[in-house]
Design a protein around this motif. Structure first.
Motif, PDB file in Angstrom:
ATOM      1  N   ASP A   1      49.799 -47.357 -22.188  1.00 55.49           N
ATOM      2  CA  ASP A   1      50.027 -46.462 -23.327  1.00 55.49           C
ATOM      3  C   ASP A   1      48.699 -45.934 -23.851  1.00 55.49           C
ATOM      4  N   GLU A   2      47.763 -46.842 -24.045  1.00 55.16           N
ATOM      5  CA  GLU A   2      46.454 -46.460 -24.588  1.00 55.16           C
ATOM      6  C   GLU A   2      45.713 -45.525 -23.634  1.00 55.16           C
ATOM      7  N   LEU A   3      45.749 -45.835 -22.354  1.00 50.96           N
ATOM      8  CA  LEU A   3      45.059 -45.014 -21.366  1.00 50.96           C
ATOM      9  C   LEU A   3      45.730 -43.652 -21.192  1.00 50.96           C
ATOM     10  N   THR A   4      47.027 -43.604 -21.444  1.00 47.53           N
ATOM     11  CA  THR A   4      47.742 -42.327 -21.408  1.00 47.53           C
ATOM     12  C   THR A   4      47.361 -41.483 -22.613  1.00 47.53           C
ATOM     13  N   GLU A   5      47.364 -42.094 -23.787  1.00 44.87           N
ATOM     14  CA  GLU A   5      47.128 -41.346 -25.018  1.00 44.87           C
ATOM     15  C   GLU A   5      45.677 -40.916 -25.188  1.00 44.87           C
ATOM     16  N   ASP A   6      44.738 -41.670 -24.597  1.00 45.99           N
ATOM     17  CA  ASP A   6      43.330 -41.255 -24.740  1.00 45.99           C
ATOM     18  C   ASP A   6      42.847 -40.348 -23.609  1.00 45.99           C
ATOM     19  N   GLY A   7      43.770 -40.002 -22.692  1.00 47.80           N
ATOM     20  CA  GLY A   7      43.435 -39.051 -21.636  1.00 47.80           C
ATOM     21  C   GLY A   7      42.869 -39.653 -20.368  1.00 47.80           C
ATOM     22  N   THR A   8      42.759 -40.990 -20.316  1.00 48.89           N
ATOM     23  CA  THR A   8      42.174 -41.622 -19.129  1.00 48.89           C
ATOM     24  C   THR A   8      43.038 -41.410 -17.892  1.00 48.89           C
ATOM     25  N   VAL A   9      44.351 -41.583 -18.037  1.00 48.74           N
ATOM     26  CA  VAL A   9      45.233 -41.386 -16.884  1.00 48.74           C
ATOM     27  C   VAL A   9      45.128 -39.947 -16.384  1.00 48.74           C
ATOM     28  N   ALA A  10      45.099 -39.000 -17.309  1.00 44.64           N
ATOM     29  CA  ALA A  10      44.962 -37.594 -16.907  1.00 44.64           C
ATOM     30  C   ALA A  10      43.657 -37.373 -16.150  1.00 44.64           C
ATOM     31  N   SER A  11      42.588 -38.066 -16.561  1.00 47.36           N
ATOM     32  CA  SER A  11      41.310 -37.909 -15.853  1.00 47.36           C
ATOM     33  C   SER A  11      41.389 -38.488 -14.448  1.00 47.36           C
ATOM     34  N   TRP A  12      42.141 -39.586 -14.273  1.00 45.28           N
ATOM     35  CA  TRP A  12      42.339 -40.132 -12.918  1.00 45.28           C
ATOM     36  C   TRP A  12      43.020 -39.088 -12.030  1.00 45.28           C
ATOM     37  N   LEU A  13      44.073 -38.494 -12.569  1.00 49.80           N
ATOM     38  CA  LEU A  13      44.845 -37.530 -11.787  1.00 49.80           C
ATOM     39  C   LEU A  13      44.038 -36.258 -11.518  1.00 49.80           C
ATOM     40  N   THR A  14      43.243 -35.842 -12.494  1.00 51.17           N
ATOM     41  CA  THR A  14      42.395 -34.666 -12.302  1.00 51.17           C
ATOM     42  C   THR A  14      41.371 -34.911 -11.200  1.00 51.17           C
ATOM     43  N   GLY A  15      40.778 -36.106 -11.204  1.00 49.85           N
ATOM     44  CA  GLY A  15      39.818 -36.444 -10.150  1.00 49.85           C
ATOM     45  C   GLY A  15      40.447 -36.409  -8.774  1.00 49.85           C
ATOM     46  N   LEU A  16      41.677 -36.905  -8.673  1.00 49.34           N
ATOM     47  CA  LEU A  16      42.388 -36.849  -7.399  1.00 49.34           C
ATOM     48  C   LEU A  16      42.670 -35.398  -7.003  1.00 49.34           C
ATOM     49  N   ASN A  17      43.074 -34.586  -7.969  1.00 49.60           N
ATOM     50  CA  ASN A  17      43.360 -33.181  -7.673  1.00 49.60           C
ATOM     51  C   ASN A  17      42.136 -32.474  -7.112  1.00 49.60           C
ATOM     52  N   GLU A  18      40.988 -32.748  -7.700  1.00 51.40           N
ATOM     53  CA  GLU A  18      39.756 -32.111  -7.218  1.00 51.40           C
ATOM     54  C   GLU A  18      39.444 -32.548  -5.792  1.00 51.40           C
ATOM     55  N   TYR A  19      39.698 -33.836  -5.508  1.00 50.03           N
ATOM     56  CA  TYR A  19      39.534 -34.302  -4.127  1.00 50.03           C
ATOM     57  C   TYR A  19      40.488 -33.577  -3.191  1.00 50.03           C
ATOM     58  N   PHE A  20      41.747 -33.425  -3.599  1.00 46.96           N
ATOM     59  CA  PHE A  20      42.741 -32.803  -2.728  1.00 46.96           C
ATOM     60  C   PHE A  20      42.453 -31.318  -2.490  1.00 46.96           C
ATOM     61  N   VAL A  21      41.779 -30.673  -3.422  1.00 45.70           N
ATOM     62  CA  VAL A  21      41.355 -29.294  -3.182  1.00 45.70           C
ATOM     63  C   VAL A  21      40.314 -29.275  -2.071  1.00 45.70           C
ATOM     64  N   THR A  22      39.321 -30.162  -2.138  1.00 47.45           N
ATOM     65  CA  THR A  22      38.284 -30.200  -1.103  1.00 47.45           C
ATOM     66  C   THR A  22      38.854 -30.640   0.239  1.00 47.45           C
ATOM     67  N   ALA A  23      39.935 -31.458   0.202  1.00 45.64           N
ATOM     68  CA  ALA A  23      40.551 -31.931   1.439  1.00 45.64           C
ATOM     69  C   ALA A  23      41.543 -30.933   2.016  1.00 45.64           C
ATOM     70  N   GLY A  24      41.780 -29.816   1.300  1.00 45.57           N
ATOM     71  CA  GLY A  24      42.670 -28.785   1.811  1.00 45.57           C
ATOM     72  C   GLY A  24      44.144 -29.019   1.535  1.00 45.57           C
ATOM     73  N   LYS A  25      44.467 -29.996   0.690  1.00 47.92           N
ATOM     74  CA  LYS A  25      45.867 -30.257   0.365  1.00 47.92           C
ATOM     75  C   LYS A  25      46.378 -29.346  -0.745  1.00 47.92           C
ATOM     76  N   LEU A  26      45.499 -28.980  -1.673  1.00 42.77           N
ATOM     77  CA  LEU A  26      45.838 -28.094  -2.778  1.00 42.77           C
ATOM     78  C   LEU A  26      44.894 -26.904  -2.788  1.00 42.77           C
ATOM     79  N   ASP A  27      45.376 -25.762  -3.270  1.00 40.54           N
ATOM     80  CA  ASP A  27      44.523 -24.589  -3.395  1.00 40.54           C
ATOM     81  C   ASP A  27      43.672 -24.650  -4.656  1.00 40.54           C
ATOM     82  N   GLU A  28      44.192 -25.303  -5.704  1.00 42.79           N
ATOM     83  CA  GLU A  28      43.460 -25.427  -6.961  1.00 42.79           C
ATOM     84  C   GLU A  28      43.972 -26.649  -7.704  1.00 42.79           C
ATOM     85  N   PRO A  29      43.153 -27.221  -8.601  1.00 43.08           N
ATOM     86  CA  PRO A  29      43.601 -28.397  -9.358  1.00 43.08           C
ATOM     87  C   PRO A  29      44.790 -28.058 -10.257  1.00 43.08           C
TER      88      PRO A  29
END
Length: 341
Positions: A296-324
């Motif tokens: 709950d705390e990590l969700t509300e302070d944005g930490t979980v979102a930062s985990w997912l954003t970091g993964l999205n940026e990786y997936f863009v470089t890996a060619g899985k996504l066009d943009e985060p």
């Protein structure tokens, strides 16, 4: 958002998903089933909850069954087993599954709109790039045959390790295999290296005790987190918000039990999956598990979102996504927190 894939891959995954469902005996009409207990004015649909048969994928389901948590929330559940996350995402899309479990390597699929993340399961540290004795650096993999289960965290750590050495996947001979085949292929020296994880590496070490470990999750800890998660069909979450909240309540209670009783959870999971608890103990030792309140705390302070954003940026470089992708568009964080109130 466009996803870099092909009709052939989609068709193959669809076929494999159908086969997995058939083998699991989980054919379902999705018909409504009356609540089994709990606050049961509402009739919830029967929940089809997929998982992978390892500790991370199966532990919360084992707790929920043993502790009667599904019944407590008035839910009837079937739990078909799958070999990987992408097959479960495909089954969500064909309405053969309502919930499922994925590792970090498949997180690009909810980011692309094919599922929603219902809850974070834990943070992994079990992935490795391993090599046959005598291959002692990532640079030495150039031109070598490397086995990997495609679309998994093993695939992910291999890609990251190659990038750290100034290489790409095109610099090696990548061979896509399911996890069990990776174990046998490496053990019999049919491949030079692999992107794979514990406890499977423990099995390999019995045959190749002097294997080389070339990369691991901790090597990239400052760049990216490796969360696993439970996913839900967007259509199911929209059509059945009360049932979705009830499932989240079950996961929350099971999370707290796992944190407080990890050794017992290893035994419960081994019993459910009819497996050796020693392997699951090693699995548990290579992950960090959080209580519902911590999430709950990590969700509300944005930490979980930062985990997912970091993964999205990786997936863009890996060619899985066009943009985060904005994590708030596919992570049901507010619903997860609300399920605890």
């Amino acid at each position: 958002m466009q996803i870099r894939t092909t009709r052939g891959i989609v068709a193959a995954v669809a076929t494999a998903a159908a086969a997995a469902l058939a083998l699991a005996g989980c054919a379902s009409t999705g018909s409504e089933a009356p609540a089994a207990g709990g606050d049961a004015a509402a009739d919830f649909p029967k929940i089809r909850f997929g998982y992978i048969a390892d500790f991370n994928g199966g532990s919360l389901l084992a707790i929920a069954e043993e502790q009667g948590l599904w019944e407590k929330q008035g839910l009837e559940v079937e739990t078909p087993v799958f070999t990987n996350g992408p097959l479960q995402i495909q089954a969500l899309g064909t309405n053969d599954l309502d919930f499922g479990y994925i590792g970090p390597g498949a997180m690009w699929l909810p980011a692309s709109g094919q599922a929603e993340i219902a809850a974070i399961n834990g943070l992994g540290n079990a992935d490795r790039v391993i090599a046959q004795p005598g291959i002692d650096s990532i640079e030495d993999l150039k031109g070598k045959k490397v086995a990997v289960p495609e679309g998994t965290s093993g695939d992910m750590i291999l890609t990251m390790a190659l990038k750290s050495a100034g290489l790409t996947i095109d610099d090696v001979e990548k061979v896509a295999m399911d996890p069990a085949t990776v174990v046998s292929a490496f053990s019999s020296k049919q491949v030079d290296a692999a992107g794979i994880w514990y406890p499977l590496i423990g099995t390999i070490e019995q045959q190749v005790p002097d294997l080389e470990i070339l990369a691991e999750n901790e090597d990239f800890a400052e760049e990216i987190a490796f969360p696993s998660a439970f996913v839900v069909s967007p259509a199911f979450a929209e059509e059945h918000p009360d049932a979705t909240e009830a499932v989240l309540a079950v996961l929350r209670e099971a999370m707290d039990y796992r944190v407080e009783h990890l050794d017992e959870t290893v035994e419960l999971t081994a019993a459910k999956l009819k497996a050796d608890p020693k392997g699951f103990a090693a699995d548990a030792a290579n992950a960090k598990y959080l209580s519902a309140t911590e999430l709950d705390e990590l969700t509300e302070d944005g930490t979980v979102a930062s985990w997912l954003t970091g993964l999205n940026e990786y997936f863009v470089t890996a060619g899985k996504l066009d943009e985060p992708t904005d994590a708030s568009t596919y992570y049901l964080g507010e619903q997860f927190v609300a399920a605890g109130k």
